[in-house]
Design a protein around this motif. Structure first.
Motif, PDB file in Angstrom:
ATOM      1  N   LEU A   1      30.079  19.264  34.510  1.00 15.54           N
ATOM      2  CA  LEU A   1      31.496  19.319  34.184  1.00 15.54           C
ATOM      3  C   LEU A   1      32.174  18.152  34.889  1.00 15.54           C
ATOM      4  O   LEU A   1      31.942  17.928  36.075  1.00 15.54           O
ATOM      5  CB  LEU A   1      32.116  20.636  34.646  1.00 15.54           C
ATOM      6  N   THR A   2      32.983  17.407  34.168  1.00 16.30           N
ATOM      7  CA  THR A   2      33.669  16.249  34.718  1.00 16.30           C
ATOM      8  C   THR A   2      35.164  16.447  34.569  1.00 16.30           C
ATOM      9  O   THR A   2      35.668  16.541  33.447  1.00 16.30           O
ATOM     10  CB  THR A   2      33.241  14.962  33.969  1.00 16.30           C
ATOM     11  N   ALA A   3      35.870  16.535  35.682  1.00 14.35           N
ATOM     12  CA  ALA A   3      37.326  16.647  35.633  1.00 14.35           C
ATOM     13  C   ALA A   3      37.904  15.345  35.093  1.00 14.35           C
ATOM     14  O   ALA A   3      37.495  14.263  35.497  1.00 14.35           O
ATOM     15  CB  ALA A   3      37.882  16.944  37.024  1.00 14.35           C
ATOM     16  N   LEU A   4      38.823  15.452  34.153  1.00  7.40           N
ATOM     17  CA  LEU A   4      39.491  14.292  33.573  1.00  7.40           C
ATOM     18  C   LEU A   4      40.918  14.237  34.110  1.00  7.40           C
ATOM     19  O   LEU A   4      41.557  15.271  34.277  1.00  7.40           O
ATOM     20  CB  LEU A   4      39.500  14.390  32.049  1.00  7.40           C
ATOM     21  N   GLU A   5      41.400  13.030  34.377  1.00  7.40           N
ATOM     22  CA  GLU A   5      42.710  12.894  35.006  1.00  7.40           C
ATOM     23  C   GLU A   5      43.755  12.387  34.016  1.00  7.40           C
ATOM     24  O   GLU A   5      43.700  11.246  33.573  1.00  7.40           O
ATOM     25  CB  GLU A   5      42.621  11.922  36.183  1.00  7.40           C
ATOM     26  N   PRO A   6      44.710  13.251  33.651  1.00  5.24           N
ATOM     27  CA  PRO A   6      45.779  12.795  32.756  1.00  5.24           C
ATOM     28  C   PRO A   6      46.794  11.938  33.511  1.00  5.24           C
ATOM     29  O   PRO A   6      47.091  12.183  34.677  1.00  5.24           O
ATOM     30  CB  PRO A   6      46.422  14.095  32.270  1.00  5.24           C
ATOM     31  N   HIS A   7      47.293  10.916  32.839  1.00  5.34           N
ATOM     32  CA  HIS A   7      48.349  10.050  33.369  1.00  5.34           C
ATOM     33  C   HIS A   7      49.530  10.205  32.424  1.00  5.34           C
ATOM     34  O   HIS A   7      49.486   9.737  31.288  1.00  5.34           O
ATOM     35  CB  HIS A   7      47.886   8.589  33.436  1.00  5.34           C
ATOM     36  N   SER A   8      50.571  10.894  32.892  1.00  5.01           N
ATOM     37  CA  SER A   8      51.709  11.213  32.031  1.00  5.01           C
ATOM     38  C   SER A   8      52.977  10.508  32.487  1.00  5.01           C
ATOM     39  O   SER A   8      53.184  10.285  33.685  1.00  5.01           O
ATOM     40  CB  SER A   8      51.954  12.725  32.033  1.00  5.01           C
ATOM     41  N   ASP A   9      53.801  10.168  31.533  1.00  9.65           N
ATOM     42  CA  ASP A   9      55.142   9.671  31.798  1.00  9.65           C
ATOM     43  C   ASP A   9      56.022  10.073  30.612  1.00  9.65           C
ATOM     44  O   ASP A   9      55.589  10.864  29.770  1.00  9.65           O
ATOM     45  CB  ASP A   9      55.156   8.155  32.062  1.00  9.65           C
ATOM     46  N   ASP A  10      57.229   9.521  30.526  1.00 10.02           N
ATOM     47  CA  ASP A  10      58.140   9.949  29.470  1.00 10.02           C
ATOM     48  C   ASP A  10      57.697   9.527  28.069  1.00 10.02           C
ATOM     49  O   ASP A  10      58.251   9.986  27.081  1.00 10.02           O
ATOM     50  CB  ASP A  10      59.567   9.457  29.753  1.00 10.02           C
ATOM     51  N   ARG A  11      56.684   8.677  27.964  1.00  6.82           N
ATOM     52  CA  ARG A  11      56.151   8.268  26.653  1.00  6.82           C
ATOM     53  C   ARG A  11      55.068   9.201  26.142  1.00  6.82           C
ATOM     54  O   ARG A  11      54.739   9.207  24.975  1.00  6.82           O
ATOM     55  CB  ARG A  11      55.577   6.850  26.733  1.00  6.82           C
ATOM     56  N   GLY A  12      54.446   9.971  27.039  1.00  8.05           N
ATOM     57  CA  GLY A  12      53.338  10.838  26.657  1.00  8.05           C
ATOM     58  C   GLY A  12      52.261  10.854  27.719  1.00  8.05           C
ATOM     59  O   GLY A  12      52.544  10.646  28.899  1.00  8.05           O
ATOM     60  N   THR A  13      51.014  11.063  27.288  1.00  3.80           N
ATOM     61  CA  THR A  13      49.900  11.211  28.224  1.00  3.80           C
ATOM     62  C   THR A  13      48.721  10.348  27.794  1.00  3.80           C
ATOM     63  O   THR A  13      48.396  10.263  26.609  1.00  3.80           O
ATOM     64  CB  THR A  13      49.445  12.683  28.298  1.00  3.80           C
ATOM     65  N   PHE A  14      48.066   9.731  28.778  1.00  2.10           N
ATOM     66  CA  PHE A  14      46.849   8.956  28.572  1.00  2.10           C
ATOM     67  C   PHE A  14      45.762   9.576  29.426  1.00  2.10           C
ATOM     68  O   PHE A  14      45.971   9.850  30.606  1.00  2.10           O
ATOM     69  CB  PHE A  14      47.079   7.495  28.997  1.00  2.10           C
ATOM     70  N   ILE A  15      44.586   9.831  28.828  1.00  3.57           N
ATOM     71  CA  ILE A  15      43.445  10.382  29.563  1.00  3.57           C
ATOM     72  C   ILE A  15      42.204   9.584  29.194  1.00  3.57           C
ATOM     73  O   ILE A  15      41.901   9.417  28.014  1.00  3.57           O
ATOM     74  CB  ILE A  15      43.190  11.868  29.219  1.00  3.57           C
ATOM     75  N   GLU A  16      41.499   9.093  30.194  1.00  2.00           N
ATOM     76  CA  GLU A  16      40.192   8.490  29.936  1.00  2.00           C
ATOM     77  C   GLU A  16      39.211   9.625  29.660  1.00  2.00           C
ATOM     78  O   GLU A  16      39.062  10.526  30.485  1.00  2.00           O
ATOM     79  CB  GLU A  16      39.718   7.676  31.131  1.00  2.00           C
ATOM     80  N   LEU A  17      38.558   9.595  28.511  1.00  2.00           N
ATOM     81  CA  LEU A  17      37.618  10.651  28.142  1.00  2.00           C
ATOM     82  C   LEU A  17      36.215  10.374  28.648  1.00  2.00           C
ATOM     83  O   LEU A  17      35.457  11.298  28.922  1.00  2.00           O
ATOM     84  CB  LEU A  17      37.585  10.817  26.623  1.00  2.00           C
ATOM     85  N   TYR A  18      35.859   9.098  28.746  1.00  2.00           N
ATOM     86  CA  TYR A  18      34.497   8.740  29.145  1.00  2.00           C
ATOM     87  C   TYR A  18      34.512   7.331  29.721  1.00  2.00           C
ATOM     88  O   TYR A  18      35.178   6.449  29.191  1.00  2.00           O
ATOM     89  CB  TYR A  18      33.567   8.779  27.931  1.00  2.00           C
ATOM     90  N   ARG A  19      33.786   7.146  30.794  1.00  2.00           N
ATOM     91  CA  ARG A  19      33.549   5.820  31.364  1.00  2.00           C
ATOM     92  C   ARG A  19      32.062   5.713  31.655  1.00  2.00           C
ATOM     93  O   ARG A  19      31.447   6.640  32.174  1.00  2.00           O
ATOM     94  CB  ARG A  19      34.338   5.619  32.656  1.00  2.00           C
ATOM     95  N   GLU A  20      31.497   4.570  31.342  1.00  2.00           N
ATOM     96  CA  GLU A  20      30.059   4.373  31.513  1.00  2.00           C
ATOM     97  C   GLU A  20      29.604   4.631  32.942  1.00  2.00           C
ATOM     98  O   GLU A  20      28.524   5.171  33.173  1.00  2.00           O
ATOM     99  CB  GLU A  20      29.673   2.960  31.079  1.00  2.00           C
ATOM    100  N   GLU A  21      30.450   4.300  33.932  1.00  3.26           N
ATOM    101  CA  GLU A  21      30.025   4.475  35.327  1.00  3.26           C
ATOM    102  C   GLU A  21      30.098   5.923  35.816  1.00  3.26           C
ATOM    103  O   GLU A  21      29.610   6.235  36.892  1.00  3.26           O
ATOM    104  CB  GLU A  21      30.805   3.553  36.269  1.00  3.26           C
ATOM    105  N   TRP A  22      30.721   6.821  35.052  1.00  3.56           N
ATOM    106  CA  TRP A  22      30.723   8.233  35.437  1.00  3.56           C
ATOM    107  C   TRP A  22      29.318   8.796  35.261  1.00  3.56           C
ATOM    108  O   TRP A  22      28.618   8.471  34.311  1.00  3.56           O
ATOM    109  CB  TRP A  22      31.671   9.040  34.568  1.00  3.56           C
ATOM    110  N   GLU A  23      28.920   9.668  36.143  1.00  2.00           N
ATOM    111  CA  GLU A  23      27.590  10.264  36.060  1.00  2.00           C
ATOM    112  C   GLU A  23      27.656  11.529  35.204  1.00  2.00           C
ATOM    113  O   GLU A  23      27.639  12.640  35.717  1.00  2.00           O
ATOM    114  CB  GLU A  23      27.068  10.545  37.458  1.00  2.00           C
ATOM    115  N   THR A  24      27.713  11.317  33.879  1.00  2.00           N
ATOM    116  CA  THR A  24      27.814  12.445  32.950  1.00  2.00           C
ATOM    117  C   THR A  24      26.448  12.953  32.518  1.00  2.00           C
ATOM    118  O   THR A  24      26.340  14.053  31.989  1.00  2.00           O
ATOM    119  CB  THR A  24      28.593  12.044  31.690  1.00  2.00           C
TER     120      THR A  24
END
Length: 116
Positions: free
Chosen positions: A19-42
């Motif tokens: 299980l990999t916790a994903l970090e949302p980045h929110s502001d008044d425009r909406g939310t951006f979340i990285e779903l996958y990065r090659e360097e994460w140990e998935t």
């Protein structure tokens, strides 16, 4: 399981399931979340990308991949993912668990091949 993965789990997770916790980045425009990065140990190397939308109360059929792993996350709503380790000789052979995924606590689940 990744440290701090904010997801509800009932039962025993199959060996090598992550299980990999994903970090949302929110502001008044909406939310951006990285779903996958090659360097994460998935534990998975992306081969195929899919998106699905289901109405509330829909049950998707059980499936298992004999040769490739799954990487799953929820971007809207919630889902309960039922798991069973079908791999003969696995340290967790026969283990079952339910994992609750939701948009409120973004988490990705890496499901090894042989786990339904």
């Amino acid at each position: 399981m990744s440290a701090g993965a904010p997801t509800d789990v009932v039962g025993s997770l199959p060996h090598d399931l992550r299980l990999t916790a994903l970090e949302p980045h929110s502001d008044d425009r909406g939310t951006f979340i990285e779903l996958y990065r090659e360097e994460w140990e998935t534990g998975v190397a992306p081969i195929q990308w899919n998106a699905v939308h289901s109405e509330a109360g829909v049950l998707r059929g059980v499936h298992v991949h004999p040769t490739h792993d799954d990487y799953l996350t929820i971007v809207r709503g919630r889902a309960t993912v039922g798991l069973r380790d079908l791999r003969r000789g696995s340290p967790s052979e026969g283990a079952t668990a339910c994992v609750e995924l939701s948009e409120q606590r973004p988490t990705a689940i890496s499901i090894p091949h042989g786990v339904a």
